[in-house]
Motif scaffolding. Structure first.
Motif, PDB file in Angstrom:
ATOM      1  N   LYS B  56     -28.728  31.311  26.556  1.00  0.00           N
ATOM      2  CA  LYS B  56     -29.450  32.560  26.372  1.00  0.00           C
ATOM      3  C   LYS B  56     -29.842  32.692  24.911  1.00  0.00           C
ATOM      4  O   LYS B  56     -29.092  32.255  24.019  1.00  0.00           O
ATOM      5  N   HIS B  57     -31.005  33.283  24.670  1.00  0.00           N
ATOM      6  CA  HIS B  57     -31.495  33.449  23.304  1.00  0.00           C
ATOM      7  C   HIS B  57     -31.755  34.923  23.038  1.00  0.00           C
ATOM      8  O   HIS B  57     -32.137  35.676  23.932  1.00  0.00           O
ATOM      9  N   SER B  58     -31.530  35.302  21.790  1.00  0.00           N
ATOM     10  CA  SER B  58     -31.891  36.635  21.347  1.00  0.00           C
ATOM     11  C   SER B  58     -32.192  36.553  19.857  1.00  0.00           C
ATOM     12  O   SER B  58     -31.282  36.441  19.034  1.00  0.00           O
ATOM     13  N   GLY B  59     -33.479  36.568  19.519  1.00  0.00           N
ATOM     14  CA  GLY B  59     -33.851  36.445  18.113  1.00  0.00           C
ATOM     15  C   GLY B  59     -33.339  35.141  17.516  1.00  0.00           C
ATOM     16  O   GLY B  59     -33.623  34.055  18.020  1.00  0.00           O
ATOM     17  N   ARG B  60     -32.540  35.258  16.458  1.00  0.00           N
ATOM     18  CA  ARG B  60     -31.978  34.054  15.811  1.00  0.00           C
ATOM     19  C   ARG B  60     -30.685  33.583  16.458  1.00  0.00           C
ATOM     20  O   ARG B  60     -30.033  32.671  15.958  1.00  0.00           O
ATOM     21  N   LEU B  61     -30.300  34.200  17.543  1.00  0.00           N
ATOM     22  CA  LEU B  61     -29.051  33.848  18.218  1.00  0.00           C
ATOM     23  C   LEU B  61     -29.321  32.991  19.446  1.00  0.00           C
ATOM     24  O   LEU B  61     -30.262  33.232  20.196  1.00  0.00           O
ATOM     25  N   ARG B  62     -28.450  31.991  19.614  1.00  0.00           N
ATOM     26  CA  ARG B  62     -28.512  31.177  20.818  1.00  0.00           C
ATOM     27  C   ARG B  62     -27.076  31.010  21.310  1.00  0.00           C
ATOM     28  O   ARG B  62     -26.197  30.598  20.559  1.00  0.00           O
ATOM     29  N   VAL B  63     -26.867  31.352  22.562  1.00  0.00           N
ATOM     30  CA  VAL B  63     -25.525  31.237  23.154  1.00  0.00           C
ATOM     31  C   VAL B  63     -25.593  30.261  24.314  1.00  0.00           C
ATOM     32  O   VAL B  63     -26.529  30.288  25.107  1.00  0.00           O
ATOM     33  N   THR B  64     -24.610  29.405  24.389  1.00  0.00           N
ATOM     34  CA  THR B  64     -24.473  28.503  25.532  1.00  0.00           C
ATOM     35  C   THR B  64     -23.141  28.768  26.216  1.00  0.00           C
ATOM     36  O   THR B  64     -22.188  29.251  25.601  1.00  0.00           O
ATOM     37  N   LEU B  65     -23.099  28.470  27.489  1.00  0.00           N
ATOM     38  CA  LEU B  65     -21.878  28.640  28.276  1.00  0.00           C
ATOM     39  C   LEU B  65     -21.689  27.417  29.157  1.00  0.00           C
ATOM     40  O   LEU B  65     -22.602  27.011  29.879  1.00  0.00           O
ATOM     41  N   ASP B  66     -20.525  26.831  29.070  1.00  0.00           N
ATOM     42  CA  ASP B  66     -20.171  25.686  29.915  1.00  0.00           C
ATOM     43  C   ASP B  66     -18.937  26.092  30.707  1.00  0.00           C
ATOM     44  O   ASP B  66     -17.818  26.040  30.199  1.00  0.00           O
ATOM     45  N   THR B  67     -19.130  26.511  31.945  1.00  0.00           N
ATOM     46  CA  THR B  67     -18.002  27.004  32.740  1.00  0.00           C
ATOM     47  C   THR B  67     -17.071  25.864  33.160  1.00  0.00           C
ATOM     48  O   THR B  67     -15.890  26.105  33.412  1.00  0.00           O
ATOM     49  N   SER B  68     -17.589  24.636  33.209  1.00  0.00           N
ATOM     50  CA  SER B  68     -16.714  23.521  33.581  1.00  0.00           C
ATOM     51  C   SER B  68     -15.717  23.226  32.464  1.00  0.00           C
ATOM     52  O   SER B  68     -14.582  22.818  32.731  1.00  0.00           O
ATOM     53  N   LYS B  69     -16.118  23.458  31.231  1.00  0.00           N
ATOM     54  CA  LYS B  69     -15.222  23.259  30.093  1.00  0.00           C
ATOM     55  C   LYS B  69     -14.606  24.576  29.627  1.00  0.00           C
ATOM     56  O   LYS B  69     -13.810  24.583  28.690  1.00  0.00           O
ATOM     57  N   LYS B  70     -14.999  25.661  30.271  1.00  0.00           N
ATOM     58  CA  LYS B  70     -14.506  26.988  29.877  1.00  0.00           C
ATOM     59  C   LYS B  70     -14.732  27.196  28.382  1.00  0.00           C
ATOM     60  O   LYS B  70     -13.786  27.475  27.616  1.00  0.00           O
ATOM     61  N   SER B  71     -15.967  27.026  27.966  1.00  0.00           N
ATOM     62  CA  SER B  71     -16.267  27.188  26.548  1.00  0.00           C
ATOM     63  C   SER B  71     -17.668  27.754  26.365  1.00  0.00           C
ATOM     64  O   SER B  71     -18.537  27.627  27.235  1.00  0.00           O
ATOM     65  N   SER B  72     -17.867  28.372  25.207  1.00  0.00           N
ATOM     66  CA  SER B  72     -19.157  28.931  24.843  1.00  0.00           C
ATOM     67  C   SER B  72     -19.366  28.691  23.357  1.00  0.00           C
ATOM     68  O   SER B  72     -18.402  28.529  22.597  1.00  0.00           O
ATOM     69  N   SER B  73     -20.633  28.652  22.956  1.00  0.00           N
ATOM     70  CA  SER B  73     -20.912  28.547  21.534  1.00  0.00           C
ATOM     71  C   SER B  73     -21.982  29.555  21.163  1.00  0.00           C
ATOM     72  O   SER B  73     -22.856  29.891  21.969  1.00  0.00           O
ATOM     73  N   LEU B  74     -21.870  30.046  19.938  1.00  0.00           N
ATOM     74  CA  LEU B  74     -22.852  30.970  19.376  1.00  0.00           C
ATOM     75  C   LEU B  74     -23.469  30.288  18.170  1.00  0.00           C
ATOM     76  O   LEU B  74     -22.747  29.886  17.253  1.00  0.00           O
ATOM     77  N   LEU B  75     -24.774  30.155  18.179  1.00  0.00           N
ATOM     78  CA  LEU B  75     -25.507  29.558  17.064  1.00  0.00           C
ATOM     79  C   LEU B  75     -26.346  30.650  16.415  1.00  0.00           C
ATOM     80  O   LEU B  75     -27.109  31.336  17.097  1.00  0.00           O
ATOM     81  N   ILE B  76     -26.189  30.808  15.113  1.00  0.00           N
ATOM     82  CA  ILE B  76     -27.032  31.714  14.334  1.00  0.00           C
ATOM     83  C   ILE B  76     -27.912  30.822  13.462  1.00  0.00           C
ATOM     84  O   ILE B  76     -27.400  30.065  12.628  1.00  0.00           O
ATOM     85  N   THR B  77     -29.201  30.886  13.667  1.00  0.00           N
ATOM     86  CA  THR B  77     -30.099  30.040  12.883  1.00  0.00           C
ATOM     87  C   THR B  77     -30.593  30.783  11.644  1.00  0.00           C
ATOM     88  O   THR B  77     -30.633  32.013  11.609  1.00  0.00           O
ATOM     89  N   ALA B  78     -30.942  30.000  10.625  1.00  0.00           N
ATOM     90  CA  ALA B  78     -31.510  30.546   9.379  1.00  0.00           C
ATOM     91  C   ALA B  78     -30.705  31.743   8.901  1.00  0.00           C
ATOM     92  O   ALA B  78     -31.237  32.850   8.760  1.00  0.00           O
ATOM     93  N   SER B  79     -29.430  31.534   8.663  1.00  0.00           N
ATOM     94  CA  SER B  79     -28.529  32.640   8.352  1.00  0.00           C
ATOM     95  C   SER B  79     -28.943  33.384   7.082  1.00  0.00           C
ATOM     96  O   SER B  79     -29.584  32.832   6.185  1.00  0.00           O
ATOM     97  N   ARG B  80     -28.531  34.657   7.055  1.00  0.00           N
ATOM     98  CA  ARG B  80     -28.823  35.534   5.924  1.00  0.00           C
ATOM     99  C   ARG B  80     -27.518  36.120   5.418  1.00  0.00           C
ATOM    100  O   ARG B  80     -26.530  36.162   6.152  1.00  0.00           O
ATOM    101  N   ALA B  81     -27.526  36.623   4.207  1.00  0.00           N
ATOM    102  CA  ALA B  81     -26.315  37.236   3.645  1.00  0.00           C
ATOM    103  C   ALA B  81     -25.836  38.379   4.545  1.00  0.00           C
ATOM    104  O   ALA B  81     -24.625  38.600   4.692  1.00  0.00           O
ATOM    105  N   ALA B  82     -26.772  39.074   5.180  1.00  0.00           N
ATOM    106  CA  ALA B  82     -26.415  40.200   6.053  1.00  0.00           C
ATOM    107  C   ALA B  82     -25.682  39.761   7.317  1.00  0.00           C
ATOM    108  O   ALA B  82     -25.116  40.601   8.033  1.00  0.00           O
ATOM    109  N   ASP B  83     -25.680  38.465   7.604  1.00  0.00           N
ATOM    110  CA  ASP B  83     -24.941  37.958   8.773  1.00  0.00           C
ATOM    111  C   ASP B  83     -23.453  37.831   8.476  1.00  0.00           C
ATOM    112  O   ASP B  83     -22.661  37.528   9.391  1.00  0.00           O
TER     113      ASP B  83
END
Lengths: 114, 110
Positions: B56-83
């Motif tokens: 799933k994507h939302s702006g600069r955020l990208r989230v993945t979900l792997d239910t077989s591995k019971k894991s998720s990742s959050l990617l923040i692209t082009a990070s800013r100091a406000a992050d």
């Protein structure tokens, strides 16, 4: 649309006293849940209320209690305060319940027990 | 028992770089959510991904979900100091408590 409002924002109590915290959810939200956040234990679920009924309860002693009113406002009470109860208490509201929808958090009530 | 576990515990990057945070959980879930918390403030919902979704994507955020591995990742692209904030994953299951992980503390240096 007004957000989730928690009062008071800060309070100081002494051991043995009791405290009541209040939470006003977003208008139309029927689920209110409460969390305790401490540096050592992180964010821990206290309980959830939905339409005035407690739906879930976390692993906290009976000194921690709550209720929800017909207007969905919720209160939580901690009796016989202990030093370890010092924490940020967060309230969140949800339209459909915390097992299916996103949560909207208030700014928290920071409790210090001396 | 702890459900979501974030990794790493702390992450320090330069502005403009990407930040990746991982979350693992133990039991089956209905959805997984990511939240951000600025120091001592309330949590802000970032994104919700359901158990039947993989990305799933939302702006600069990208989230993945792997239910077989019971894991998720959050990617923040082009990070800013406000992050700069703490990021928490939380898992939701029918009839179960809502469980937060211990969080990843992200520092974005200017």
């Amino acid at each position: 649309k007004a957000g989730v409002t928690q009062t008071p924002r800060y309070l100081i109590k002494t051991r043995g006293q009791q405290v009541t915290l209040s939470c006003s959810p977003i208008s139309g939200h029927r689920s209110v849940s409460w969390y305790q956040q401490t540096p050592g234990q992180g964010l821990q679920f206290l309980f959830e209320y939905f339409s005035e009924t407690q739906r879930n309860k976390g692993n906290f002693p009976g000194r921690f209690s709550g209720r929800q009113f017909s207007n969905s406002r919720s209160e939580m009470n901690v009796s016989t305060l202990e030093l370890g109860d010092s924490a940020l208490y967060l309230c969140a509201s949800s339209l459909v319940g915390l097992d299916t929808g996103e949560l909207f958090f208030g700014e928290g009530s920071r409790l210090t027990v001396l | 028992s702890q459900q979501g576990e974030e990794d790493p515990q702390a992450l320090s990057i330069q502005e403009g770089e990407n930040a990746t945070m991982n979350c693992s959980y133990k039991t089956s879930i209905n959805n997984l959510q990511w939240y951000r918390q600025n120091s001592g403030r309330g949590l802000v919902h970032l994104i919700l991904i359901r158990s039947n979704e993989r990305e799933k994507h939302s702006g600069r955020l990208r989230v993945t979900l792997d239910t077989s591995k019971k894991s998720s990742s959050l990617l923040i692209t082009a990070s800013r100091a406000a992050d700069t904030a703490s990021y928490f994953c939380a898992t939701a299951s029918y009839g179960q408590n809502f469980v937060f992980g211990p969080g990843t503390r992200l520092s974005v240096l200017p």
